[in-house]
Design a protein around this motif. Structure first.
Motif, mmCIF file in Angstrom:
data_model
loop_
_atom_site.group_PDB
_atom_site.id
_atom_site.type_symbol
_atom_site.label_atom_id
_atom_site.label_comp_id
_atom_site.label_asym_id
_atom_site.label_seq_id
_atom_site.Cartn_x
_atom_site.Cartn_y
_atom_site.Cartn_z
ATOM 1 N N LEU A 52 0.837 -1.192 0.000
ATOM 2 C CA LEU A 52 0.000 0.000 0.000
ATOM 3 C C LEU A 52 0.878 1.249 0.000
ATOM 4 N N PRO A 53 0.327 2.382 -0.459
ATOM 5 C CA PRO A 53 1.109 3.626 -0.413
ATOM 6 C C PRO A 53 1.355 4.070 1.031
ATOM 7 N N TRP A 54 2.447 4.762 1.245
ATOM 8 C CA TRP A 54 2.839 5.185 2.592
ATOM 9 C C TRP A 54 1.750 6.006 3.282
ATOM 10 N N HIS A 55 1.041 6.837 2.504
ATOM 11 C CA HIS A 55 0.032 7.705 3.104
ATOM 12 C C HIS A 55 -1.180 6.918 3.596
ATOM 13 N N GLN A 56 -1.371 5.736 3.060
ATOM 14 C CA GLN A 56 -2.456 4.882 3.557
ATOM 15 C C GLN A 56 -2.082 4.310 4.925
ATOM 16 N N TYR A 57 -0.827 3.950 5.083
ATOM 17 C CA TYR A 57 -0.362 3.498 6.398
ATOM 18 C C TYR A 57 -0.410 4.656 7.403
ATOM 19 N N LEU A 58 -0.087 5.853 6.930
ATOM 20 C CA LEU A 58 -0.089 7.016 7.811
ATOM 21 C C LEU A 58 -1.487 7.282 8.376
ATOM 22 N N ILE A 59 -2.501 7.287 7.529
ATOM 23 C CA ILE A 59 -3.860 7.517 8.039
ATOM 24 C C ILE A 59 -4.263 6.397 9.000
ATOM 25 N N GLY A 60 -3.846 5.171 8.690
ATOM 26 C CA GLY A 60 -4.156 4.058 9.586
ATOM 27 C C GLY A 60 -3.519 4.230 10.950
ATOM 28 N N VAL A 61 -2.254 4.573 10.969
ATOM 29 C CA VAL A 61 -1.544 4.772 12.238
ATOM 30 C C VAL A 61 -2.146 5.947 13.014
#
Length: 116
Positions: free
Chosen positions: A2-11
């Motif tokens: 997944l794109p990094w920004h998707q992990y960011l919103i998840g975190v």
């Protein structure tokens, strides 16, 4: 991957949900009086934020999580409006910051929408 920004919103949502357990009194104070069972609502919303945060970091559940985040953010709008109107709920935050939080909610909704 997944794109990094998707992990960011998840975190961000997982951490936000965890904060409901670390500082529950803060969240109880910002809930409007017409919302029942403040303590339970804080716990439920914290759990929902964490679950959706983890789900959006998974390709198989990202669409459902994104819609869940959007719905949750819509449900949180009355809280932000209440904080603007009630000095005690505002937690001594400057008025401009409380106003800025409203469009930020819509920006977060759009960010989540990117994963639908």
């Amino acid at each position: 991957m997944l794109p990094w920004h998707q992990y960011l919103i998840g975190v961000l949502f997982v951490i936000a949900g965890m904060m409901h357990f670390w500082k529950p009194k803060i969240y109880e104070r910002i809930l409007p009086p017409y919302i029942p069972a403040h303590g339970s609502m804080v716990i439920i919303s914290g759990i929902a934020e964490m679950i959706l945060g983890f789900m959006i970091m998974n390709k198989n559940s990202q669409v459902e999580a994104a819609w869940g985040i959007i719905i949750l953010l819509i449900l949180f709008l009355p809280v932000h409006i209440y904080m603007l109107k009630n000095e005690k709920a505002a937690m001594k935050l400057p008025k401009w910051l409380l106003i800025l939080r409203l469009p930020l909610q819509f920006a977060l909704m759009y960010w989540a929408y990117l994963y639908t």
